[in-house]
Every structure is written in structure tokens, then in C-alpha cells.
Design a protein around this motif. Structure first.
Motif, PDB file in Angstrom:
ATOM      1  N   GLN A  52       0.835  -1.203   0.000  1.00  0.00           N
ATOM      2  CA  GLN A  52       0.000   0.000   0.000  1.00  0.00           C
ATOM      3  C   GLN A  52       0.868   1.250   0.000  1.00  0.00           C
ATOM      4  N   GLU A  53       2.011   1.171   0.644  1.00  0.00           N
ATOM      5  CA  GLU A  53       2.951   2.292   0.701  1.00  0.00           C
ATOM      6  C   GLU A  53       4.367   1.755   0.641  1.00  0.00           C
ATOM      7  N   VAL A  54       5.234   2.487  -0.044  1.00  0.00           N
ATOM      8  CA  VAL A  54       6.646   2.113  -0.143  1.00  0.00           C
ATOM      9  C   VAL A  54       7.413   2.799   0.973  1.00  0.00           C
ATOM     10  N   HIS A  55       8.128   2.021   1.777  1.00  0.00           N
ATOM     11  CA  HIS A  55       8.894   2.556   2.892  1.00  0.00           C
ATOM     12  C   HIS A  55      10.389   2.338   2.671  1.00  0.00           C
ATOM     13  N   ASN A  56      11.184   3.205   3.263  1.00  0.00           N
ATOM     14  CA  ASN A  56      12.640   3.022   3.352  1.00  0.00           C
ATOM     15  C   ASN A  56      13.348   3.081   2.003  1.00  0.00           C
ATOM     16  N   VAL A  57      12.747   3.761   1.027  1.00  0.00           N
ATOM     17  CA  VAL A  57      13.416   3.942  -0.261  1.00  0.00           C
ATOM     18  C   VAL A  57      13.687   5.422  -0.432  1.00  0.00           C
ATOM     19  N   LEU A  58      14.947   5.801  -0.351  1.00  0.00           N
ATOM     20  CA  LEU A  58      15.327   7.200  -0.400  1.00  0.00           C
ATOM     21  C   LEU A  58      14.850   7.832  -1.702  1.00  0.00           C
ATOM     22  N   GLY A  59      14.203   8.988  -1.589  1.00  0.00           N
ATOM     23  CA  GLY A  59      13.724   9.704  -2.764  1.00  0.00           C
ATOM     24  C   GLY A  59      12.333   9.323  -3.197  1.00  0.00           C
ATOM     25  N   ILE A  60      11.731   8.301  -2.575  1.00  0.00           N
ATOM     26  CA  ILE A  60      10.373   7.868  -2.916  1.00  0.00           C
ATOM     27  C   ILE A  60       9.438   8.258  -1.782  1.00  0.00           C
ATOM     28  N   PRO A  61       8.441   9.092  -2.052  1.00  0.00           N
ATOM     29  CA  PRO A  61       7.508   9.494  -0.983  1.00  0.00           C
ATOM     30  C   PRO A  61       6.771   8.303  -0.398  1.00  0.00           C
ATOM     31  N   GLU A  62       6.476   8.376   0.887  1.00  0.00           N
ATOM     32  CA  GLU A  62       5.804   7.279   1.576  1.00  0.00           C
ATOM     33  C   GLU A  62       4.422   6.982   0.992  1.00  0.00           C
ATOM     34  N   ALA A  63       3.789   7.982   0.399  1.00  0.00           N
ATOM     35  CA  ALA A  63       2.448   7.786  -0.136  1.00  0.00           C
ATOM     36  C   ALA A  63       2.446   6.993  -1.442  1.00  0.00           C
ATOM     37  N   THR A  64       3.616   6.705  -1.970  1.00  0.00           N
ATOM     38  CA  THR A  64       3.715   5.953  -3.219  1.00  0.00           C
ATOM     39  C   THR A  64       3.359   4.487  -2.977  1.00  0.00           C
ATOM     40  N   SER A  65       2.462   3.958  -3.760  1.00  0.00           N
ATOM     41  CA  SER A  65       2.109   2.538  -3.614  1.00  0.00           C
ATOM     42  C   SER A  65       3.123   1.679  -4.361  1.00  0.00           C
ATOM     43  N   GLY A  66       3.111   0.385  -4.045  1.00  0.00           N
ATOM     44  CA  GLY A  66       3.993  -0.526  -4.754  1.00  0.00           C
ATOM     45  C   GLY A  66       3.705  -0.556  -6.242  1.00  0.00           C
ATOM     46  N   ALA A  67       2.416  -0.536  -6.612  1.00  0.00           N
ATOM     47  CA  ALA A  67       2.047  -0.560  -8.028  1.00  0.00           C
ATOM     48  C   ALA A  67       2.560   0.685  -8.749  1.00  0.00           C
ATOM     49  N   GLU A  68       2.459   1.845  -8.106  1.00  0.00           N
ATOM     50  CA  GLU A  68       2.971   3.081  -8.705  1.00  0.00           C
ATOM     51  C   GLU A  68       4.486   3.022  -8.866  1.00  0.00           C
ATOM     52  N   PHE A  69       5.168   2.542  -7.857  1.00  0.00           N
ATOM     53  CA  PHE A  69       6.622   2.415  -7.887  1.00  0.00           C
ATOM     54  C   PHE A  69       7.069   1.520  -9.045  1.00  0.00           C
ATOM     55  N   LEU A  70       6.429   0.374  -9.174  1.00  0.00           N
ATOM     56  CA  LEU A  70       6.779  -0.549 -10.241  1.00  0.00           C
ATOM     57  C   LEU A  70       6.399   0.013 -11.609  1.00  0.00           C
ATOM     58  N   GLY A  71       5.297   0.761 -11.666  1.00  0.00           N
ATOM     59  CA  GLY A  71       4.872   1.354 -12.928  1.00  0.00           C
ATOM     60  C   GLY A  71       5.897   2.326 -13.483  1.00  0.00           C
ATOM     61  N   VAL A  72       6.487   3.129 -12.600  1.00  0.00           N
ATOM     62  CA  VAL A  72       7.545   4.052 -13.037  1.00  0.00           C
ATOM     63  C   VAL A  72       8.738   3.261 -13.559  1.00  0.00           C
ATOM     64  N   GLY A  73       9.079   2.172 -12.874  1.00  0.00           N
ATOM     65  CA  GLY A  73      10.184   1.338 -13.326  1.00  0.00           C
ATOM     66  C   GLY A  73       9.933   0.759 -14.710  1.00  0.00           C
TER      67      GLY A  73
END
Length: 338
Positions: free
Chosen positions: A48-69
Motif C-alpha cells: 500500500q505504501e513504499v517505505h525506506n526507499v530514499l527519494g520515494i515518498p511514503e504515499a507511493t504505492s507498490g504498483a505506482e513504484f513498479l509502474g515508473v520502473g
């Protein structure tokens, strides 16, 4: 003569999580025809939220994070296939053939980023990410000074419960009617720390209006309030492809690897949650980067070594650069600014 493959690459990455996509990103940017074969889903996609990744806001979901990748891989020219690889083997000497449900893929180097599945406890359960969690290092911070449960009856359950006292003074271990399997030493630790061991089975779940866990109901008629907690029932590692290729597998089911993700089989790497270590996105990113760089060392055309010069002769100007034409054009376009 072996059957022609549907797709042929220098590098094929099996798995589209953070580790696999990072390996593909490095491999592609370093000039190698690369593809990611991704069946979809995975642990990162469910966050639901990505934690502990420098430069990535906490509100970013895993799906959003992977989508950018995935967008980044497209921009650099990495092919992406939605498919599930079901088997793999060597063929035509040193190449590998991977068979999927939709196509076959040939590669000089294979990167396995197949991950693992958390073993889920039986229901009733809180909603995953809103009271049911699996990663202490990711999520302990959200439970500071909050009531927390650790669900399980293994050594790891006792261990995690004791660690959670670094974040809160209200920790319960829920064995759910199972006999504890932790050691005598762990039993001593639990008995001498402010941790309640609750043996009654969970009978129901109470959620707040925001969807977060509010309390758990037990079969003995009691109700205990919790902000959330951790399920500790182990992991099922997706090591079938590694086993089929002959890679060494550790006793816990993880794939044995070297410092840069090399398995015991030449040309096969493994990264991410399917290998030993912390199951963290930053760790996965680092593993993927190291594997991608090491694969480049194995594949790059230049410099030509002295024995190759003796065999093939000096490198002629028309032979360089070594990057394939399609990736060369894509790189030029990418770095051309109006």
C-alpha cells in the motif's frame, strides 16, 4: 537442430519486481539486448505504501513504484513480456531456453528474480497492509507506541516479538492454539520481557472506519486492541527454475549466490527475495544493479583480450561501438534535447 525460439536476447530477467527490473535497467543501459518476463503480481505490487526507499515518498504505492520502473525500461529499450516461465534449460551450447505459457525466450544470461510467497495464516485476518504485515524492517516504524501482535508459534515469532519492544511497550504473541515451537532460550526471553503469549484462537476482526485494524476477538471471549502486527509463518521460495537449471539451493529454500548474484551455474544469476538476505526494496535494487553490471562484464565485446586479438585480429573502426543498432539509436534519441 533445436526449434527456433520466439524471442532471442542477450539477457532475460525472469521476474518484474524491484530486483529484476533493476538488473534489466543496468543490462539495457550498458548496451545489451534485454527482456523482462513478468507474470505480474508479486510482493512489491501489493504494498500500500513504499517505505525506506530514499527519494520515494511514503504515499507511493507498490504498483505506482513498479509502474515508473516499467516506463523507465521502455524508454531505454528493454522488452517486457507478460508471461509465466514454466521451464528452462540449456540449449545450443551455452545459451538458455525459457519456455513460457505464451512464448519461448533464448538468452546468453538468465537473471532469476522469482521472489517468494509469504505463508499466510488461516482466517479470520486483518486486511493486508492495514493491520496484517510481514516485514518488520519496513513497517515497525508505523507501530511506535501502539499495541502490536506477532502471530505465530515459531522461533521467528518469539524473536520478532522481543524486537518489537524497541518500538512499543504493548506486544502480544498470538499462537492461535498451536503449541509453541520456540527454543527454551527464547521461552526464557519471552518470560522475562513484558510480552503476553495468547494461546486462544482468533475468532473475529474489528476494523475502524478508515479500514485499519482496531481489535481482534478471541474464542475465549476476550477482545484485544491492536494497531496491527506481523504474521510469522515462513516463506515459500520460488526456486523451481533454479532447481531445474541445476543451481545450488540452500537448506531454507533460497538460491545460493555469490557477491554479485552469480549462482553455481555459469550464466545464471539470482537476485531479490529468492536469495538470502534482507527482503527490502533498497537491498533488492542493489542486488539487481550488481547482477546487471556483472552480466555486462561477461557480455561486452570490448576491450578484446590478447588471445582474442590473436584469433580475430585488431578491432577495426567499423566494429565499434559494440552496442546493438536498435539500442544505439534509442540512446541517441534519449539524450537528444530540443
Amino acid at each position: 537442430m533445436s526449434q527456433e525460439s520466439d524471442h532471442a536476447y542477450e539477457v532475460v530477467v525472469v521476474g518484474g519486481g524491484p530486483a529484476g527490473m533493476t538488473a534489466a535497467l543496468y543490462s539495457t543501459r550498458l548496451g545489451h539486448d534485454t527482456a523482462v518476463v513478468n507474470r505480474g503480481g508479486g510482493r512489491a505490487a501489493m504494498m500500500q505504501e513504499v517505505h525506506n526507499v530514499l527519494g520515494i515518498p511514503e504515499a507511493t504505492s507498490g504498483a505506482e513504484f513498479l509502474g515508473v520502473g516499467q516506463e523507465q525500461l521502455d524508454e531505454y529499450g528493454c522488452d517486457q513480456h507478460r508471461d509465466m516461465v514454466t521451464s528452462c534449460s540449456r540449449h545450443d551450447g551455452d545459451r538458455f531456453r525459457l519456455s513460457g505459457n505464451s512464448a519461448t525466450y533464448d538468452a546468453e544470461i538468465v537473471v532469476l528474480a522469482t521472489g517468494f510467497n509469504d505463508v499466510r495464516p488461516d482466517p479470520p485476518l486483518p486486511r493486508t497492509g492495514r493491520g496484517l504485515h510481514y516485514c518488520l524492517h519496513c513497517d515497525a516504524h508505523m507501530f511506535v507506541d501502539e499495541p502490536v501482535y506477532v502471530m505465530g508459534h515459531s522461533e521467528s515469532a518469539a524473536h520478532v516479538a522481543a524486537i518489537m519492544l524497541n518500538f512499543t511497550d504493548d506486544v502480544d504473541v498470538l499462537t492461535r492454539g498451536h503449541d509453541p515451537e520456540w527454543s527454551a532460550e527464547s521461552a526464557t526471553i519471552l518470560e522475562n520481557h513484558p510480552i503476553d503469549v495468547v494461546h486462544a484462537e482468533v475468532a473475529g476482526v474489528q476494523n475502524g472506519e478508515d479500514g485499519w485494524l482496531k481489535a481482534l476477538e478471541f474464542e475465549d471471549g476476550t477482545t484485544r486492541e491492536y494497531k496491527g502486527g506481523f504474521a510469522m509463518y515462513g516463506s515459500e521460495y520460488n526456486n523451481g527454475l533454479a532447481t531445474e537449471l541445476g543451481c545450488e539451493i540452500n537448506d531454507d529454500g533460497t538460491i545460493a549466490v555469490g557477491d554479485h548474484g552469480q549462482t553455481s551455474v555459469d550464466g545464471v544469476y539470482a537476485v531479490g527475495d529468492c536469495v538470502p538476505g534482507h527482503n527490502q526494496i533498497p537491498v533488492a535494487l542493489g542486488q539487481g544493479a550488481k547482477a546487471g553490471i556483472d552480466a555486462h562484464f561477461q557480455l561486452r565485446d570490448f576491450p578484446r583480450e590478447p588471445d582474442e586479438i590473436d584469433e580475430l585480429g585488431p578491432v577495426r573502426s567499423e566494429e565499434v561501438p559494440g552496442i546493438p543498432d536498435e539500442l544505439l539509436e534509442q540512446a541517441v534519441d534519449f539524450h537528444t534535447y530540443d
